[in-house]
Design a protein around this motif. Structure first.
Motif, mmCIF file in Angstrom:
data_model
loop_
_atom_site.group_PDB
_atom_site.id
_atom_site.type_symbol
_atom_site.label_atom_id
_atom_site.label_comp_id
_atom_site.label_asym_id
_atom_site.label_seq_id
_atom_site.Cartn_x
_atom_site.Cartn_y
_atom_site.Cartn_z
ATOM 1 N N UNK A 432 -1.858 8.009 -40.950
ATOM 2 C CA UNK A 432 -2.205 9.415 -41.152
ATOM 3 C C UNK A 432 -3.663 9.677 -40.784
ATOM 4 N N UNK A 433 -4.542 8.760 -41.153
ATOM 5 C CA UNK A 433 -5.951 8.921 -40.804
ATOM 6 C C UNK A 433 -6.115 8.987 -39.292
ATOM 7 N N UNK A 434 -5.247 8.281 -38.572
ATOM 8 C CA UNK A 434 -5.312 8.261 -37.117
ATOM 9 C C UNK A 434 -4.853 9.530 -36.449
ATOM 10 N N UNK A 435 -4.338 10.478 -37.235
ATOM 11 C CA UNK A 435 -3.945 11.772 -36.657
ATOM 12 C C UNK A 435 -5.020 12.830 -36.849
ATOM 13 N N UNK A 596 -5.068 19.843 -40.452
ATOM 14 C CA UNK A 596 -6.345 19.456 -39.859
ATOM 15 C C UNK A 596 -6.145 18.327 -38.861
ATOM 16 N N UNK A 597 -5.412 18.628 -37.786
ATOM 17 C CA UNK A 597 -5.046 17.597 -36.811
ATOM 18 C C UNK A 597 -6.137 17.365 -35.776
ATOM 19 N N UNK A 598 -5.862 16.460 -34.868
ATOM 20 C CA UNK A 598 -6.718 16.290 -33.701
ATOM 21 C C UNK A 598 -6.699 17.589 -32.910
ATOM 22 N N UNK A 603 -6.611 16.247 -28.629
ATOM 23 C CA UNK A 603 -5.339 16.442 -29.323
ATOM 24 C C UNK A 603 -4.322 15.339 -29.028
ATOM 25 N N UNK A 604 -4.426 14.690 -27.846
ATOM 26 C CA UNK A 604 -3.474 13.638 -27.489
ATOM 27 C C UNK A 604 -4.044 12.233 -27.698
ATOM 28 N N UNK A 605 -5.181 12.136 -28.352
ATOM 29 C CA UNK A 605 -5.806 10.826 -28.572
ATOM 30 C C UNK A 605 -4.952 9.947 -29.469
ATOM 31 N N UNK A 606 -4.948 8.634 -29.148
ATOM 32 C CA UNK A 606 -4.259 7.650 -29.980
ATOM 33 C C UNK A 606 -5.236 6.528 -30.308
ATOM 34 N N UNK A 607 -5.196 5.980 -31.523
ATOM 35 C CA UNK A 607 -6.094 4.881 -31.885
ATOM 36 C C UNK A 607 -6.026 3.704 -30.921
ATOM 37 N N UNK A 608 -4.841 3.457 -30.355
ATOM 38 C CA UNK A 608 -4.676 2.325 -29.436
ATOM 39 C C UNK A 608 -5.572 2.459 -28.212
#
Length: 791
Positions: A432-435, A596-598, A603-608
């Motif tokens: 969730x933190x990653x979103x 409160x999203x990216x 907006x399309x960022x991913x932690x990977x």
């Protein structure tokens, strides 16, 4: 000797104290007679200032500008309201496609004046007329909302503010009695006594805001930082008139002058010289005063969404109005500033978004939230000149602060971790933190510090060369994997008058030797324990201070600093909510961050993505350089590793009062309008959250001594530990969907979030060590106001 006005006026404390006692109102009598134009008949068009503004009192003398005082004593900085009825419609919108909008507007058949003042239909009809005159193409503003803001509301506000500021100066300075005339028109003559003509062949008439013929004082008042450039020619000609050799022009601004105005007045003062008593003929004074638009909030008023759990933190305040004027890109901001200047020919505008460096925006104050009444708050930012073109991006920066603030409240502390460990690709951060943008900022800042550490280790330039030279001198063949993490120096916060002031929180970078299983691209290099310790000591001496400097002042870490500003504020809210239920209770520990999203480009960022970039840096390096390994010439590469934890500290009331005595007052000013920081000249405060509208301002018509736009302003005119990280916290469900007092909203058993000096400490987050340090994320749980703003 000619006294030239300094380009950057400095406060002259002692003189200011003497000259501006009693709240800056001077009421002395006995004006001396001055040679020159004394006895000249008063012009018929002038009117006594006290009659113009309906004021009574004794005339003042010994004015600050005559005592070489250029800035009002900060003890007396205050605010004033001005009627701004149009501001109540700042949230009005025009829906539909261009074709649908045109059809709607054309259905308004009547003249705009037939509709009630400050009604939506009157505004729409005026926009209709503007489009009709331009073949239904809005190439100047680019849409109704921009037209509404820049052509309909702002010019009207500027003129009204100018009138109220003039009244304030007349009252505060005591420009009263029969000798002071306001809106006085003075014909400008040449050396032969003939009228000076302008470029169109018309006689030049200089209209001054206030004139005293007996003392030869000619005054110009500007509520904002600028001037009316169309008066430049008249000023020069007026001062060159031999019969006015003792006449003195004084500019009084309500805000710190912009660079162009300071330069102009400095040059004008130099050329004008002094009068027969040795006084400069051109002077300037900043009567610092915050202007507050006074209006009744209604159905079409734009809300302040900053830090609001429901999207509406009461009526718009200084922060939201200024930020709303910040365009997304430098190009768009320049175009807007060009429009604003064109619509403000008389220079009445105040410092708006164009005077703010939003890249430095941070949260610096939060008050006590009261259920149903909003949250008082204030941002701080660096004050800049409009010429620098830095007024863009404000919405994105404030959105990041607000979203991060609410994210810190919504997620339980066991989710506040990030982990860049090449050995653990499946445990980068909580899902969730990653979103959220808060999570993204933490992870990207972690990677950024790795890159900076690697670059600074380059043996071909300093400080890396010093480090490697020292290593060679000690016979150490290679460096070692290190663990770097950010911690705060003793931070200063203060709980005062029901609010939390974030005063200072500089950051520190710690570094220790570590190890990982992932092989280094440079091969193995075994060191003794003594060599490892020596290598680490040299890293701490030569490299880490430079990394620390970047973290504290670098633009690349600005979002990190912003995000942790919000974190400290969120902890304050948790503390307050434990005492009394607030509007934030349904959010706290709800583990719901969908609101409160990216956002934006991320907006399309991913932690990977960030993890992969880190692994590439670690295994391939950020750069290569010639080196020797085990006696062989090779090409080495360099990457980096870092983690974090957090300490705490307090400030006392004595220190707060000594160093920040004006801050509580400034924070209150900032709730209504952007305000100068009285302690630090290059900082601004922008606030909001408290509904302070008093409902002023009836209709569009009001007394103004200067020309105002017509009622149809739409015309174009003035228009690692040994393992890089330990397992993450147990993802136990500690959510609280809302409605009841959160059980998990408790202080850290290891301590408090820096005692605030009051009897009530501010609690640190639950299980901070387990939630952050164990996760190995770059995290700094202290808000800071970066040192760069003080340079």
């Amino acid at each position: 000797m000619t006294n030239r006005i300094p380009l950057r006026p400095r406060r002259m404390w002692t003189r200011a104290v003497l000259a501006l006692s009693c709240a800056g109102v001077l009421t002395f009598t006995g004006l001396p007679g001055i040679d020159g134009l004394s006895g000249t008949a008063y012009a018929a068009k002038g009117k006594r200032c006290d009659d113009t503004f309906k004021l009574t009192g004794r005339p003042g003398s010994n004015f600050p500008w005559d005592q070489n005082i250029h800035v009002r004593d900060p003890r007396f900085w205050d605010s004033y309201n001005f009627d701004a009825p149009r501001q109540s419609l700042d949230g009005l919108s025009l829906k539909g496609t261009p074709q649908e909008q045109r059809a709607f507007l054309e259905n308004l058949d009547d003249d705009y004046k037939t509709y009630p003042k400050n009604s939506p239909n009157r505004v729409y009809a005026q926009y209709r007329d503007y489009l009709a005159r331009n073949d239904w193409k809005d190439t100047r503003y680019g849409g109704f909302e921009k037209w509404l803001k820049d052509a309909w509301i702002l010019p009207n506000n500027n003129n009204r503010k100018g009138w109220f500021f003039e009244r304030k100066v007349v009252k505060d300075m005591g420009l009263l009695g029969p000798d002071w005339l306001c809106q006085e028109e003075v014909q400008v003559l040449d050396k032969n006594g003939k009228p000076v003509l302008d470029k169109d062949g018309k006689p030049v008439v200089r209209k001054f805001d206030a004139v005293n013929y007996k003392t030869n004082q000619f005054m110009e008042f500007k509520a904002g930082p600028t001037r009316d450039t169309k008066q430049d020619f008249a000023n020069k000609a007026f001062l060159e008139d031999p019969k006015r050799s003792n006449a003195r022009i004084t500019y009084v601004n309500g805000e710190s002058k912009d660079r162009a105005t300071s330069r102009y007045l400095g040059d004008l003062a130099k050329s004008a010289g002094t009068d027969n008593t040795g006084r400069p003929r051109v002077t300037a004074y900043e009567h610092r005063s915050n202007s507050n638009p006074d209006y009744t909030r209604g159905k079409y008023s734009k809300p302040d969404t900053n830090l609001s759990p429901g999207g509406n933190n009461r009526a718009s305040g200084g922060a939201s109005r200024v930020i709303d004027g910040s365009a997304a890109t430098p190009k768009d901001m320049k175009e807007r500033m060009d429009r604003i200047r064109a619509n403000d020919p008389m220079g009445n505008r105040g410092r708006g978004a164009g005077g703010v460096d939003f890249s430095t925006l941070e949260l610096s104050y939060v008050g006590t939230p009261v259920k149903g009444k909003g949250l008082p708050y204030a941002f701080s930012a660096k004050k800049v000149d409009e010429e620098e073109g830095l007024g863009y991006g404000g919405k994105a920066k404030s959105q990041l602060i607000s979203d991060s603030f609410l994210t810190w409240l919504a997620l339980t502390p066991d989710k506040f971790w990030v982990n860049l460990n090449p050995d653990e690709p499946d445990r980068i951060m909580d899902k969730k933190f990653g979103t959220t943008d808060a999570g993204r900022v933490l992870l990207e800042a972690d990677l950024e510090m790795k890159h900076d550490y690697a670059k600074l280790m380059d043996p071909r330039k300093q400080p890396g060369k010093r480090y490697w030279d020292a290593m060679t001198a000690r016979g150490i063949p290679c460096g070692t994997v290190v663990r770097n993490w950010i911690v705060p120096e003793p931070a200063k916060v203060r709980e005062e008058d029901g609010g939390l002031y974030i005063l200072d929180a500089p950051l520190k970078v710690n570094s220790v030797a570590s190890s990982v299983d992932t092989p280094s691209p440079n091969g193995d290099c075994e060191l003794t324990d003594a060599q490892r310790k020596t290598s680490q000591r040299l890293v701490n001496r030569h490299i880490i201070p430079e990394v620390e400097k970047k973290v504290n002042t670098g633009a690349a870490y600005a979002d990190l600093r912003r995000t942790y500003t919000a974190r400290v504020a969120a902890e304050w809210i948790r503390t307050q909510d434990r005492k009394t239920a607030t509007d934030y209770r349904p959010v706290i520990n709800s583990n719901n961050v969908t609101k409160w999203p990216l956002r934006g480009a991320n907006r399309d960022w991913k932690p990977k993505q960030t993890f992969d970039a880190y692994v590439k840096s670690f295994t391939e390096g950020d750069y290569s350089y010639p080196c020797e390994v085990d006696g062989q010439n090779k090409t080495c590469v360099m990457g980096g590793v870092d983690f974090s934890k957090a300490p705490k500290r307090n400030t006392t009331k004595i220190e707060f009062t000594a160093r920040h005595r004006h801050l509580p007052r400034t924070a209150k000013f900032a709730a209504d309008s952007m305000a100068d920081d009285a302690e630090r000249e290059n900082l601004l405060l922008l606030g909001g959250g408290a509904d302070t509208r008093t409902g002023g301002g009836g209709d569009d018509d009001g007394p103004m001594p200067t020309p105002t736009p017509t009622d149809n302003p739409s015309t174009p005119g003035p228009d690692p530990t040994d393992n890089p990280s330990t397992p993450g916290p147990d993802p136990t469900n500690t959510s609280n969907p809302g409605g009841t007092k959160p059980d998990d909203n408790q202080p850290d058993p290891d301590g408090d979030l820096a005692d605030t000096g009051s009897d009530t400490p501010v609690g640190l987050i639950t299980g901070l060590a387990a939630a952050l340090l164990a996760a190995g994320g770059t995290a700094v749980w202290w808000m800071r106001r970066r040192k760069a703003l003080q340079d």
